[in-house]
Scaffold this motif. Structure first.
Motif, PDB file in Angstrom:
ATOM      1  N   GLY A   1      80.896  -1.264   4.246  1.00  0.00           N
ATOM      2  CA  GLY A   1      81.883  -0.675   5.152  1.00  0.00           C
ATOM      3  C   GLY A   1      82.468  -1.524   6.116  1.00  0.00           C
ATOM      4  O   GLY A   1      83.854  -0.994   6.077  1.00  0.00           O
TER       5      GLY A   1
ATOM      6  N   SER B   1      83.326   5.794   3.441  1.00  0.00           N
ATOM      7  CA  SER B   1      82.900   4.840   2.774  1.00  0.00           C
ATOM      8  C   SER B   1      82.545   4.014   4.139  1.00  0.00           C
ATOM      9  O   SER B   1      81.966   2.497   4.428  1.00  0.00           O
ATOM     10  CB  SER B   1      82.953   3.740   2.078  1.00  0.00           C
TER      11      SER B   1
ATOM     12  N   PHE C   1      74.567  -1.318   2.894  1.00  0.00           N
ATOM     13  CA  PHE C   1      75.794  -0.367   2.553  1.00  0.00           C
ATOM     14  C   PHE C   1      76.964  -0.388   4.339  1.00  0.00           C
ATOM     15  O   PHE C   1      77.912  -0.444   4.358  1.00  0.00           O
ATOM     16  CB  PHE C   1      75.840   1.033   2.564  1.00  0.00           C
TER      17      PHE C   1
ATOM     18  N   SER D   1      79.137   8.603   6.709  1.00  0.00           N
ATOM     19  CA  SER D   1      79.026   7.698   5.718  1.00  0.00           C
ATOM     20  C   SER D   1      79.478   8.880   4.580  1.00  0.00           C
ATOM     21  O   SER D   1      79.957   7.592   4.063  1.00  0.00           O
ATOM     22  CB  SER D   1      77.486   7.328   5.254  1.00  0.00           C
TER      23      SER D   1
ATOM     24  N   SER E   1      80.413   3.741   7.365  1.00  0.00           N
ATOM     25  CA  SER E   1      78.910   3.130   6.400  1.00  0.00           C
ATOM     26  C   SER E   1      77.762   1.856   7.880  1.00  0.00           C
ATOM     27  O   SER E   1      76.772   2.307   7.728  1.00  0.00           O
ATOM     28  CB  SER E   1      78.639   2.662   5.244  1.00  0.00           C
TER      29      SER E   1
END
Length: 207
Positions: free
Chosen positions: A68, A20, A64, A17, A23
């Motif tokens: 991503g 990004s 998240f 992660s 993630s």
């Protein structure tokens, strides 16, 4: 005993992660860490607290992970920008700080009971690195003109410090996996349970 699950899960949730667009690996990493903590919880109360706190990671991991996917061009969602994204980042900041503190505190407690002084020292050292990182990161997020004008210096230092404490934590988890329950000693949880009971009896006798 659980450290194997933690090792793999921590890698997915914290190393991948760092970039990004990857993630989405949190969706695999945090459930694996929860599984590892589930196996460790019976052998030290501090792991039980970490286990309960780890469930906060699931909604954050979903958010998240979707972020991503959006970074890779698989869709755009308005809640990945503006105030909502800032709030989610602060939520993850608070969760990650709490989780790392509880986890390292639990490792220190378990290794102390087992007489693994070197591993206990490593846990406290890592906690200092974690605390330093989140202190600096918290300062860097403040809307102060001088800080905002020197974000480049903060960013580089924070990236290096984060990579450092993540690698140290991975190595610590690996050492726990290797030394606390080595191959051929799969009954180690029974030994931990017996040792805990023995310590309780000794305390009661002293009273």
């Amino acid at each position: 005993m659980g450290f194997g699950w933690l090792l793999i899960g921590y890698f997915f949730a914290n190393v991948m992660s760092l970039y990004s667009p990857l993630s989405f690996a949190m969706l695999a990493g945090y459930p694996m860490m929860i599984m590892g903590l589930y196996h460790l919880a019976p052998y030290h109360p501090r792991f039980r607290y970490t286990f309960y706190a780890s469930f906060v990671s699931l909604p954050l991991a979903i958010y998240f992970a979707l972020y991503g996917f959006s970074q890779m061009g698989f869709g755009y969602f308005p809640f990945f920008t503006g105030t909502f994204y800032t709030v989610m980042e602060w939520c993850y900041f608070a969760f990650s700080l709490l989780f790392h503190a509880l986890f390292l505190f639990a490792v220190a407690g378990l290794t102390r009971e087992l007489g693994l002084i070197a591993l206990e020292g490593n846990a406290w050292r890592n906690l200092i690195f974690v605390g330093t990182y989140y202190l600096l990161d918290g300062i860097a997020r403040m809307p102060i003109p001088w800080i905002m004008a020197h974000q480049g210096y903060f960013s580089l230092s924070l990236i290096l410090l984060r990579i450092c404490f993540i690698l140290l934590n991975i190595y610590l988890i690996y050492k726990c996996y290797r030394y606390i329950c080595p191959e051929g000693e799969e009954n180690m949880p029974d030994k931990l349970s017996q040792k805990s009971k023995k310590q309780k009896r000794e305390k009661e006798d002293k009273k």
